[in-house]
Scaffold this active site. Structure first.
Site, PDB file in Angstrom:
ATOM      1  N   GLY A 183       0.572  -4.936   0.815  1.00  0.00           N
ATOM      2  CA  GLY A 183      -0.619  -4.991  -0.044  1.00  0.00           C
ATOM      3  C   GLY A 183      -0.348  -5.620  -1.399  1.00  0.00           C
ATOM      4  CD  GLU A 191      -2.212  -7.544   2.845  1.00  0.00           C
ATOM      5  OE1 GLU A 191      -1.801  -6.403   2.551  1.00  0.00           O
ATOM      6  OE2 GLU A 191      -2.827  -7.799   3.882  1.00  0.00           O
ATOM      7  CB  ALA A 245      -0.889  -0.027   1.235  1.00  0.00           C
TER       8      ALA A 245
HETATM    9  N1  CO8 Z   1       4.590   3.228  -0.594  1.00  0.00           N
HETATM   10  C1  CO8 Z   1       4.967   4.403  -1.140  1.00  0.00           C
HETATM   11  N2  CO8 Z   1       6.133   4.552  -1.819  1.00  0.00           N
HETATM   12  C2  CO8 Z   1       6.916   3.466  -1.943  1.00  0.00           C
HETATM   13  C3  CO8 Z   1       6.568   2.216  -1.413  1.00  0.00           C
HETATM   14  C4  CO8 Z   1       5.328   2.119  -0.709  1.00  0.00           C
HETATM   15  N3  CO8 Z   1       4.885   0.954  -0.198  1.00  0.00           N
HETATM   16  N4  CO8 Z   1       7.557   1.344  -1.688  1.00  0.00           N
HETATM   17  C5  CO8 Z   1       8.474   2.016  -2.398  1.00  0.00           C
HETATM   18  N5  CO8 Z   1       8.113   3.296  -2.542  1.00  0.00           N
HETATM   19  C6  CO8 Z   1       8.822   4.384  -3.228  1.00  0.00           C
HETATM   20  C7  CO8 Z   1      10.019   4.837  -2.405  1.00  0.00           C
HETATM   21  O1  CO8 Z   1       9.607   5.759  -1.409  1.00  0.00           O
HETATM   22  C8  CO8 Z   1      10.881   5.457  -3.475  1.00  0.00           C
HETATM   23  O2  CO8 Z   1      10.370   6.738  -3.785  1.00  0.00           O
HETATM   24  P1  CO8 Z   1      11.353   8.018  -3.882  1.00  0.00           P
HETATM   25  O3  CO8 Z   1      12.255   7.713  -5.046  1.00  0.00           O
HETATM   26  O4  CO8 Z   1      10.425   9.169  -4.127  1.00  0.00           O
HETATM   27  O5  CO8 Z   1      12.090   8.064  -2.584  1.00  0.00           O
HETATM   28  C9  CO8 Z   1      10.645   4.567  -4.681  1.00  0.00           C
HETATM   29  O6  CO8 Z   1       9.406   3.868  -4.424  1.00  0.00           O
HETATM   30  C10 CO8 Z   1      11.730   3.517  -4.859  1.00  0.00           C
HETATM   31  O7  CO8 Z   1      11.863   2.821  -3.642  1.00  0.00           O
HETATM   32  P2  CO8 Z   1      13.299   2.585  -2.914  1.00  0.00           P
HETATM   33  O8  CO8 Z   1      14.218   3.696  -3.242  1.00  0.00           O
HETATM   34  O9  CO8 Z   1      13.034   2.302  -1.475  1.00  0.00           O
HETATM   35  O10 CO8 Z   1      13.760   1.271  -3.682  1.00  0.00           O
HETATM   36  P3  CO8 Z   1      14.747   0.135  -3.137  1.00  0.00           P
HETATM   37  O11 CO8 Z   1      15.009  -0.756  -4.299  1.00  0.00           O
HETATM   38  O12 CO8 Z   1      15.881   0.721  -2.389  1.00  0.00           O
HETATM   39  O13 CO8 Z   1      13.862  -0.684  -2.049  1.00  0.00           O
HETATM   40  C11 CO8 Z   1      11.887  -1.814  -1.224  1.00  0.00           C
HETATM   41  C12 CO8 Z   1      12.731  -1.408  -2.451  1.00  0.00           C
HETATM   42  C13 CO8 Z   1      12.654  -2.793  -0.345  1.00  0.00           C
HETATM   43  C14 CO8 Z   1      10.614  -2.478  -1.766  1.00  0.00           C
HETATM   44  C15 CO8 Z   1      11.522  -0.541  -0.417  1.00  0.00           C
HETATM   45  O14 CO8 Z   1      11.017   0.445  -1.292  1.00  0.00           O
HETATM   46  C16 CO8 Z   1      10.504  -0.793   0.658  1.00  0.00           C
HETATM   47  O15 CO8 Z   1      10.829  -1.318   1.707  1.00  0.00           O
HETATM   48  N6  CO8 Z   1       9.233  -0.370   0.412  1.00  0.00           N
HETATM   49  C17 CO8 Z   1       8.185  -0.479   1.389  1.00  0.00           C
HETATM   50  C18 CO8 Z   1       7.691  -1.895   1.515  1.00  0.00           C
HETATM   51  C19 CO8 Z   1       6.608  -1.975   2.551  1.00  0.00           C
HETATM   52  O16 CO8 Z   1       6.786  -1.707   3.707  1.00  0.00           O
HETATM   53  N7  CO8 Z   1       5.421  -2.383   2.103  1.00  0.00           N
HETATM   54  C20 CO8 Z   1       4.277  -2.520   2.967  1.00  0.00           C
HETATM   55  C21 CO8 Z   1       3.468  -1.246   2.954  1.00  0.00           C
HETATM   56  S1  CO8 Z   1       2.154  -1.269   4.143  1.00  0.00           S
HETATM   57  C22 CO8 Z   1       0.946  -2.189   3.417  1.00  0.00           C
HETATM   58  O17 CO8 Z   1       1.079  -2.643   2.323  1.00  0.00           O
HETATM   59  C23 CO8 Z   1      -0.291  -2.408   4.220  1.00  0.00           C
HETATM   60  C24 CO8 Z   1      -1.385  -2.956   3.322  1.00  0.00           C
HETATM   61  C25 CO8 Z   1      -2.696  -2.927   3.956  1.00  0.00           C
HETATM   62  C26 CO8 Z   1      -3.250  -1.558   4.113  1.00  0.00           C
HETATM   63  C27 CO8 Z   1      -4.683  -1.688   4.427  1.00  0.00           C
HETATM   64  C28 CO8 Z   1      -5.154  -0.475   5.193  1.00  0.00           C
HETATM   65  C29 CO8 Z   1      -6.506  -0.721   5.799  1.00  0.00           C
END
Ligand code: CO8
Length: 257
Positions: free
Chosen positions: A108, A111, A65
């Site tokens: 997400g 999921e 998400a």
């Molecule tokens: N949300 C928003 N932006 C994201 C997300 C995300 N989940 N994942 C990556 N991005 C963005 C980064 O912020 C970055 O943006 P910017 O260049 O502007 O800084 C861009 O994508 C590239 O990402 P990275 O530079 O971090 O890329 P890496 O290759 O270094 O890392 C990863 C990749 C490991 C995937 C890393 O981006 C990461 O850890 N992302 C988050 C993963 C995460 O925690 N996902 C779970 C999110 S919570 C969720 O899904 C809950 C679902 C249910 C919600 C229901 C609500 C009721």
């Protein structure tokens, strides 16, 4: 007009939905949610489409998400809007959905993949429920669907530590059905989609309905449901055609009727 995904219909009878927010690794925001569920509903109602495929990029199916969109919402806002309940619409799609996952399928994203019916992984795929690292928990069905797919021990391990698993571990655990080399994922997925689309669509829809019923009901009720649906296939042209073609040693010509 969609901005966060592309929809391509193929004459073979499937439609390819490609998540397309590369700068955010296909993070699922409300716009993506609306575009996915709208596209799925349209494709489900389109008689020229028998199978839906959803995929992302080579680097990310979806990295979860959208954390930036979500980070400042209050409990009241999340509760009042039933934040992300819209994703429940995916389970109302009656045609088979294939998820083709390359790269990150996190939170997400994992999921969403688990809401689909066939889950294919490239050898670079990484699955995880890392929400615990953000101080929350899966919110789009992860604690339920992951547990049913891989069992309690691995689901607890993944959701409590937030660790990701690779494609090999995902296949061993029963989360995905096949691993495909990354550079062949799309072509192989299209072949599988073409194969399923070539079956009788009423029958593939009944398979989906019957298997999904097993998650909601007792074994004896599920077996009864399956038998009644099996009997119903004898009202279709495709049942007569499929069995006649076998007896006549030829390929069946299903007409989805
Ligand atoms: N949300 C928003 N932006 C994201 C997300 C995300 N989940 N994942 C990556 N991005 C963005 C980064 O912020 C970055 O943006 P910017 O260049 O502007 O800084 C861009 O994508 C590239 O990402 P990275 O530079 O971090 O890329 P890496 O290759 O270094 O890392 C990863 C990749 C490991 C995937 C890393 O981006 C990461 O850890 N992302 C988050 C993963 C995460 O925690 N996902 C779970 C999110 S919570 C969720 O899904 C809950 C679902 C249910 C919600 C229901 C609500 C009721």
């Amino acid at each position: 007009m969609t901005e966060t995904l592309r929809v391509d219909r193929d004459p073979a009878g499937y439609a390819l939905v490609t998540l397309d927010r590369p700068k955010a690794l296909n993070a699922l925001n409300l716009q993506t949610l609306n575009e996915v569920v709208t596209a799925f509903a349209e494709l489900d109602a389109d008689p020229s489409v028998s199978v839906i495929v959803i995929t992302g990029s080579e680097k990310a199916f979806a990295a979860g998400a959208d954390i930036k969109e979500m980070k400042d919402i209050t409990f009241s806002e999340a509760y009042a809007s039933d934040w992300f309940a819209g994703w429940d619409a995916v389970k109302r799609v009656r045609k088979p959905i294939i998820a083709a996952v390359s790269g990150f399928a996190l939170g997400g994203g994992c999921e969403l993949a688990m809401m689909c019916d066939i889950l294919l992984a490239s050898d670079t795929a990484k699955f995880g429920q890392p929400e615990i690292k953000l101080g929350v928990l899966p919110g789009m069905g992860g604690s339920q669907r992951l547990t049913r797919a891989v069992g309690k021990a691995k689901a607890m391990d993944m959701c409590l530590t937030g660790r990701t698993i690779d494609a090999e571990e995902a296949e061993r655990a029963g989360l995905v059905s096949r691993i495909i080399p990354a550079d062949e994922l799309l072509d192989e997925t299209k072949k599988i989609a073409t194969e399923v689309a070539g079956m009788s669509t009423p029958a593939t829809m009944m398979v989906k309905e019957s298997i999904n019923r097993s998650f909601e009901t007792s074994l004896s009720e599920g077996i009864l449901f399956e038998r009644r649906v099996f009997h119903a296939t004898f009202a279709t042209h495709d049942q007569s055609e499929g069995m006649a073609a076998f007896a006549e040693k030829r390929k069946p010509n299903f007409t989805d009727s």
